[in-house]
Design a protein around this motif. Structure first.
Motif, short mmCIF file in Angstrom:
data_model
loop_
_atom_site.label_atom_id
_atom_site.label_comp_id
_atom_site.label_asym_id
_atom_site.label_seq_id
_atom_site.Cartn_x
_atom_site.Cartn_y
_atom_site.Cartn_z
N LEU A 146 3.85 -65.67 -9.31
CA LEU A 146 4.64 -64.48 -9.66
C LEU A 146 3.88 -63.22 -9.23
O LEU A 146 3.74 -62.27 -10.00
CB LEU A 146 4.91 -64.45 -11.17
CG LEU A 146 5.80 -65.57 -11.70
CD1 LEU A 146 5.81 -65.59 -13.22
CD2 LEU A 146 7.22 -65.43 -11.16
N LEU A 149 5.09 -61.48 -3.97
CA LEU A 149 6.28 -62.14 -3.43
C LEU A 149 7.12 -62.77 -4.53
O LEU A 149 8.34 -62.67 -4.54
CB LEU A 149 5.87 -63.19 -2.39
CG LEU A 149 4.97 -62.69 -1.25
CD1 LEU A 149 4.67 -63.83 -0.26
CD2 LEU A 149 5.62 -61.53 -0.50
N SER A 170 -2.22 -65.89 -14.91
CA SER A 170 -2.22 -65.08 -16.14
C SER A 170 -0.77 -64.83 -16.53
O SER A 170 0.13 -64.97 -15.71
CB SER A 170 -2.96 -63.76 -15.89
OG SER A 170 -2.47 -63.14 -14.74
N TYR A 314 -7.93 -65.69 -3.91
CA TYR A 314 -6.71 -64.94 -3.50
C TYR A 314 -6.78 -63.50 -3.96
O TYR A 314 -7.64 -63.17 -4.78
CB TYR A 314 -5.45 -65.61 -4.01
CG TYR A 314 -5.18 -65.51 -5.50
CD1 TYR A 314 -5.82 -66.38 -6.39
CD2 TYR A 314 -4.33 -64.55 -6.03
CE1 TYR A 314 -5.59 -66.29 -7.76
CE2 TYR A 314 -4.09 -64.45 -7.39
CZ TYR A 314 -4.74 -65.33 -8.25
OH TYR A 314 -4.51 -65.24 -9.61
P1 NAP Z 1 -0.28 -62.64 -4.86
O1 NAP Z 1 0.31 -61.31 -5.06
O2 NAP Z 1 -1.76 -62.77 -4.83
O3 NAP Z 1 0.31 -63.60 -6.01
C1 NAP Z 1 -0.13 -64.90 -6.19
C2 NAP Z 1 0.53 -65.46 -7.44
O4 NAP Z 1 0.11 -66.82 -7.59
C3 NAP Z 1 0.12 -64.72 -8.71
O5 NAP Z 1 1.19 -64.69 -9.62
C4 NAP Z 1 -1.01 -65.60 -9.23
O6 NAP Z 1 -1.22 -65.52 -10.64
C5 NAP Z 1 -0.48 -66.97 -8.88
N1 NAP Z 1 -1.58 -67.94 -8.84
C6 NAP Z 1 -2.65 -67.96 -8.01
N2 NAP Z 1 -3.44 -69.00 -8.30
C7 NAP Z 1 -2.86 -69.64 -9.33
C8 NAP Z 1 -3.20 -70.77 -10.10
N3 NAP Z 1 -4.32 -71.47 -9.86
N4 NAP Z 1 -2.37 -71.15 -11.10
C9 NAP Z 1 -1.26 -70.44 -11.37
N5 NAP Z 1 -0.87 -69.35 -10.68
C10 NAP Z 1 -1.67 -68.95 -9.68
O7 NAP Z 1 0.24 -63.32 -3.51
P2 NAP Z 1 1.62 -63.02 -2.75
O8 NAP Z 1 1.51 -61.77 -1.94
O9 NAP Z 1 2.73 -63.14 -3.73
O10 NAP Z 1 1.64 -64.24 -1.71
C11 NAP Z 1 1.60 -65.59 -2.14
C12 NAP Z 1 1.36 -66.50 -0.95
O11 NAP Z 1 2.55 -66.59 -0.16
C13 NAP Z 1 0.31 -66.03 0.05
O12 NAP Z 1 -1.00 -66.32 -0.41
C14 NAP Z 1 0.67 -66.83 1.29
O13 NAP Z 1 -0.01 -68.07 1.26
C15 NAP Z 1 2.17 -67.09 1.12
N6 NAP Z 1 2.96 -66.42 2.16
C16 NAP Z 1 3.81 -67.18 2.91
C17 NAP Z 1 4.58 -66.57 3.91
C18 NAP Z 1 5.54 -67.40 4.74
O14 NAP Z 1 6.11 -66.89 5.71
N7 NAP Z 1 5.80 -68.65 4.39
C19 NAP Z 1 4.49 -65.19 4.13
C20 NAP Z 1 3.62 -64.46 3.36
C21 NAP Z 1 2.85 -65.07 2.37
P3 NAP Z 1 -1.72 -64.14 -11.32
O15 NAP Z 1 -0.50 -63.25 -11.31
O16 NAP Z 1 -2.10 -64.53 -12.67
O17 NAP Z 1 -2.82 -63.61 -10.47
#
Ligand code: NAP
Length: 314
Positions: A146, A149, A170, A314
């Motif tokens: 959450l 994205l 969190s 991350y």
């Molecule tokens: P972000 O803002 O860092 O958010 C990551 C989310 O995952 C946060 O809610 C985080 O929790 C949660 N999380 C991380 N580790 C966790 C764990 N061990 N257990 C539970 N929750 C966990 O990242 P974002 O910008 O949303 O991007 C997410 C990912 O999407 C990127 O890292 C990338 O791999 C992928 N992505 C894919 C594409 C595609 O085209 N397919 C494009 C862009 C990105 P907290 O809120 O508690 O920190």
């Protein structure tokens, strides 16, 4: 005097030229140049660099480096390859990327909600069958992740009347979305979701998260969308769950090896939709604006944007 900031990475010349053009179009008194064009004296002074899939050895050759601006949102590769803790890694956080991803999540959620894989299969066999169509309110979509994205996707799904729940490390607060965290929270989301959307980063904590044990907890008949990273899912366990009809369908945009090898079973699996890592491509124009703003603030005020947490990955 115009200050030079280098760009470096394993990308082709056209991509590099495009990025340079877009970022420079948003900068005054600062110029992005290919790292190779700097003299050895200039390289020794480099404190900030723009990177896209950088070669770690190249970064190690910059002794004064303080931070790098990645042009990608996912930074697991640079984190694993480049261990210099003195250098901050700043990932791309672009509201346009969140919009594009939320559009992708909505589009592929509707694909599953409106049973498009079923109708495609029916057409192939000239079958005429009309399965029950639930309302969006009756369909629970569970988001794993959450962040930038995941939050945007949750709101877009809510606007379209789906019942949305989500899980993060969190506790998150999102209007109208029931949120969970921790191991118990994960089980709740797995058990309740009709469509499970993965928007997690790849880290040591998320690699293999959807292993046989967690896949077994997913609500029978549910479908999965993976837009995060391939290694978060155990491929063999997913294929077994699809073969046994425990899960109905998987829309996969990311894979452990990309491009997905031609012989991989996902390509021909009747319950898998393969996408070529296209759910949210980086927009060079909007991404360049964000990178340029960060660089300008560093050059004029010495501010380095918040970097990723190396321990969390991350
Ligand atoms: P972000 O803002 O860092 O958010 C990551 C989310 O995952 C946060 O809610 C985080 O929790 C949660 N999380 C991380 N580790 C966790 C764990 N061990 N257990 C539970 N929750 C966990 O990242 P974002 O910008 O949303 O991007 C997410 C990912 O999407 C990127 O890292 C990338 O791999 C992928 N992505 C894919 C594409 C595609 O085209 N397919 C494009 C862009 C990105 P907290 O809120 O508690 O920190």
């Amino acid at each position: 005097m115009t200050r030079k900031i280098p760009i470096t990475g394993r990308m082709n010349d056209d991509a590099m030229d495009e990025w340079i053009g877009h970022i420079n179009g948003n900068l005054t008194d600062v110029k992005i140049v290919p790292l190779d064009e700097l003299s050895s004296e200039e390289k020794a002074q480099v404190d900030c660099a723009v990177v896209l899939n950088p070669d770690p050895a190249v970064l190690e050759s910059l002794p004064n480096l303080k931070w790098i601006q990645s042009l990608w949102a996912g930074v697991e590769r640079v984190l694993s390859e480049y261990s210099n803790e003195d250098v901050k890694i700043v990932r791309l956080i672009d509201p346009q990327l969140s919009k594009t991803m939320s559009e992708g999540v909505l589009a592929w959620s509707f694909y599953l909600h409106r049973a498009m894989p079923t109708y495609l299969a029916q057409q192939a066999t000239r079958s005429w069958d009309q399965p029950h169509l639930p309302t969006p309110q009756e369909r629970t979509i569970g988001l794993l992740g959450l962040g930038q994205l995941g939050k945007a996707a949750a709101l877009r799904l809510k606007e379209n009347e789906f019942n949305v729940i989500g899980w993060s490390r969190s506790k998150a607060e999102i209007d109208g979305v029931e949120t969970f965290h921790g191991a118990d929270g994960l089980s709740d989301v797995l058990k309740r979701s009709d469509i499970l959307v993965i928007l997690l980063p790849l880290s040591s904590a998320t690699r293999g998260l959807l292993d046989p044990e967690n896949i077994a907890k997913i609500k029978p008949g549910a479908s999965i969308i993976n837009f995060g990273r391939g290694p978060i899912i155990d491929d063999d366990a997913l294929i077994a769950a699809l073969d046994s009809k425990h899960l109905e369908h998987a829309v996969l945009d990311v894979f452990s090896i990309e491009p997905l090898p031609k012989e991989h079973p996902y390509w021909a699996h009747p319950s898998v939709t393969v996408l070529p890592h296209c759910s949210a491509p980086t927009n060079k124009k909007t991404g360049a604006k964000i990178a340029a703003k960060n660089i300008a603030e560093f050059v004029t005020k010495g501010i380095i944007p918040t970097g990723v947490d190396r321990k969390l990955g991350y």
